[in-house]
Design an enzyme around this catalytic site. Structure first.
Site, PDB file in Angstrom:
ATOM      1  N   GLU A 232       0.787  -1.234   0.000  1.00  0.00           N
ATOM      2  CA  GLU A 232       0.000   0.000   0.000  1.00  0.00           C
ATOM      3  C   GLU A 232       0.821   1.288   0.000  1.00  0.00           C
ATOM      4  OE1 GLU A 232      -3.965  -1.630   2.279  1.00  0.00           O
ATOM      5  OE2 GLU A 232      -2.306  -1.018   3.547  1.00  0.00           O
TER       6      GLU A 232
HETATM    7  C1  TNX Z   1      -4.557  -3.973   4.562  1.00  0.00           C
HETATM    8  S1  TNX Z   1      -2.962  -6.345   4.171  1.00  0.00           S
HETATM    9  C2  TNX Z   1      -3.305  -3.741   5.093  1.00  0.00           C
HETATM   10  C3  TNX Z   1      -3.190  -3.238   6.461  1.00  0.00           C
HETATM   11  C4  TNX Z   1      -4.512  -3.013   7.102  1.00  0.00           C
HETATM   12  C5  TNX Z   1      -5.464  -4.133   6.725  1.00  0.00           C
HETATM   13  C6  TNX Z   1      -6.784  -4.037   7.407  1.00  0.00           C
HETATM   14  C7  TNX Z   1      -1.852  -5.342   4.152  1.00  0.00           C
HETATM   15  C8  TNX Z   1      -0.568  -5.839   3.754  1.00  0.00           C
HETATM   16  N1  TNX Z   1      -2.136  -4.065   4.475  1.00  0.00           N
HETATM   17  O1  TNX Z   1      -2.424  -2.055   6.470  1.00  0.00           O
HETATM   18  O2  TNX Z   1      -4.328  -2.974   8.478  1.00  0.00           O
HETATM   19  O3  TNX Z   1      -5.643  -4.113   5.342  1.00  0.00           O
HETATM   20  O4  TNX Z   1      -7.544  -5.181   7.169  1.00  0.00           O
END
Ligand code: TNX
Length: 563
Positions: free
Chosen positions: A357
């Site tokens: 992300e």
């Molecule tokens: C996605 S899964 C994220 C996290 C969040 C989560 C909440 C991932 C690698 N990153 O930063 O906490 O969703 O479900």
């Protein structure tokens, strides 16, 4: 007995009915006869050999060979397995009230015998030869006692965990209980399907004290999970002290979601977690999330922020807005220092560098950044692990991608696997333990859907991702993100009963996969969690035994700190 041995796999150990049993001598037979005279009219052991979670590879019940643990039992162990025997005694003493001394032996004497041996009966030393391998064990319960045999301390430990599950549920009580400590007769030969079986705890969104993390380690070990991934850094907090960048702990550690005080592990705290886990054959996988999810680091060191603009502390739950400046060389010195210190504190082989992300970083820049970061991790001697967003980056030796997608089809990740990557499966819509069970679950998210126990259980890590062969799958991991999870009781509420479902996917051969059987076996664990003071969600898809074992549902006001 309705339990059926799992079909032996082609490369598996010999079928149980051909395995040689230990032949008791005359004195032993006489002792056993005397001991069992009082048990003749006793009912069978309340737990069946087939009730174990995760389901063992092979088992052969023998209802004529139940064994009742006597108050004067001694645990005998070969010297190299001593610590496992000490732990077994620690688990069994509180509820039984028995002294259970541990004594060395190199012989096959005693009622409870743990043998560490390359020449385990029916077991060669290596998985390739169809033996018990690194983590397997054999457990024999006969009228004369219990014997656990393994080639490694980890195998012995898993066998001891199985024995604990074969005792009545009251064994989880912290105080003595009047109970007949009966173990069902028969033999189990067991070893894992996948070498990596884990859970992740996000200690960044909410900080959890060391004691809470240790308790989570115990939960993992109970179900033969062998990796604890700690998500140590994120926008809302930095949780590991780094000597060369001290403000990470002092400033970056002082925040969390909702504005609470946060916290940060000292290096001694972290070492304590690692050592506690190691004793339980759990490897800690530290994650330093880069280049995104770094707001807390940027608050501590604005020189790492793009444009050197100091950001305000962040205590909300959005993602994807922060990143360290990929254009400044100082950023790479920071990465090298941090991963260097974390690697030096971590005996396990893995170092997770996040990679998820980083929405504000252009694709080419992102790729160049993570390739440098991967190289810096590899230079510490650790194996790179990262979220599957790392897929487009070049391969480094041994690299592992953690796949958290939701549709089972990801050509970019499949391509990275063709270039040599291995996979940890964490499908968001199956094992994201921060997802709600149902619409009325008081905490959690639902962006990947609702995940009840059936949904967490009913998929196959070996075939889940299109174009990825089972041999490329290192294992499974269930992440618990903690934006909405703030206390130990809430952690447990989200883990139980889904964590055992994921553990079974990681450990048990596919041939044992059976929802109807699993939910029945799982139901028997409710009373164990109640006895152990573990908070859990009484999922309606599991036939829990009737009251008084029905648990209390957690709420925001819960006071159920279960230490
Ligand atoms: C996605 S899964 C994220 C996290 C969040 C989560 C909440 C991932 C690698 N990153 O930063 O906490 O969703 O479900």
């Amino acid at each position: 007995m309705p339990t059926t041995p799992a079909a032996p796999t082609e490369s598996g150990p010999e079928p149980l009915d051909r395995l040689p049993g230990r032949q008791p001598d005359a004195a032993e037979l006489a002792g056993t006869a005397a001991r069992r005279a009082g048990d003749l009219l006793a009912p069978p052991a309340p737990v069946r050999l087939g009730d174990v979670v995760p389901a063992p590879e092979q088992m052969l019940p023998d209802p004529t060979a139940d064994f009742t643990l006597p108050p004067d039992a001694v645990i005998r162990v070969s010297p190299a397995g001593r610590d496992v025997a000490e732990q077994l005694a620690e688990w069994l003493r509180p509820a039984t009230g028995f002294p259970l001394p541990v004594a060395d032996t190199t012989e096959a004497d005693g009622l409870l015998v743990l043998t560490l041996s390359d020449a385990a009966p029916g077991a060669g030393a290596s998985p390739a030869s169809g033996g018990l391998g690194d983590e397997g064990y054999r457990l024999d319960v006969t009228g004369t006692g219990v014997r656990i045999t393994a080639a490694t301390a980890a195998g012995l430990f898993h066998g001891a965990k199985t024995l604990r599950q074969l005792l009545p549920a009251a064994i989880d009580s912290a105080t003595p209980v009047a109970e007949r400590w009966a173990v069902p007769g028969g033999t189990i030969v067991d070893r894992p399907r996948f070498p990596y079986r884990g859970a992740m705890l996000d200690v960044a969104r909410h900080f959890f004290p060391v004691e809470d993390v240790l308790r989570v380690v115990d939960h993992l070990a109970r179900y033969k999970l062998n990796h604890l991934h700690l998500h140590l850094t994120d926008d809302q907090g930095w949780r590991i002290a780094v000597d060369s960048w001290p403000r990470l702990a002092e400033i970056g550690g002082a925040t969390e979601v909702g504005g609470g005080p946060g916290g940060c592990y000292t290096q001694a705290d972290y070492r304590r977690i690692v050592a506690y886990a190691a004793r339980r054959h759990v490897t800690v996988v530290p994650e330093i999330d880069l280049p995104g999810h770094t707001n807390a680091a940027l608050v501590a060191y604005p020189e790492l922020a793009p444009g050197k603009v100091p950001p305000p502390p962040y205590t909300g739950t959005e993602v994807g807005f922060s990143y360290v400046d990929p254009a400044d060389e100082r950023t790479y010195a920071f990465v090298a220092d941090v991963v260097g210190e974390v690697a030096a504190l971590t005996p396990g082989p893995w170092l997770h560098l996040g990679g998820d992300e980083a929405f504000k970083v252009p694709a080419d820049t992102y790729r160049a950044f993570v390739e440098r970061a991967q190289t810096l991790v590899a230079a510490t001697g650790k194996t790179v692990v990262g979220w599957h967003q790392l897929a487009p980056a070049g391969h480094v030796d041994g690299r592992v991608l953690q796949w958290w997608g939701t549709n089972g089809d990801d050509p970019e990740t499949a391509e990275a696997v063709r270039r040599g990557a291995r996979l940890i499966l964490s499908p968001g819509n199956r094992v994201y333990l921060d997802m709600k069970y149902a619409t009325d679950t008081p905490i959690g998210h639902d962006w990947a859907g609702l995940i009840d126990v059936h949904r967490a259980y009913d998929w196959d890590p070996g075939t889940h991702l299109t174009g990825v062969p089972a041999e490329a799958v290192l294992g499974v991991e269930a992440p618990l993100w903690t934006e909405s999870v703030a206390t130990l009781a809430e952690v447990e509420f989200m883990l139980f009963p889904r964590l055992p479902a994921v553990a079974e996917l990681g450990w048990s051969p596919r041939s044992t996969h059976d929802w109807a059987g699993f939910r029945r076996r799982l139901a028997g664990h409710g009373p164990r969690w109640t006895a152990a003071g573990i908070t859990f969600h009484p999922s309606p898809d599991v036939p829990w035994p009737a009251a008084p074992t029905v648990p209390t549902q957690t709420t925001r006001d819960t006071t159920a700190d279960t230490h």
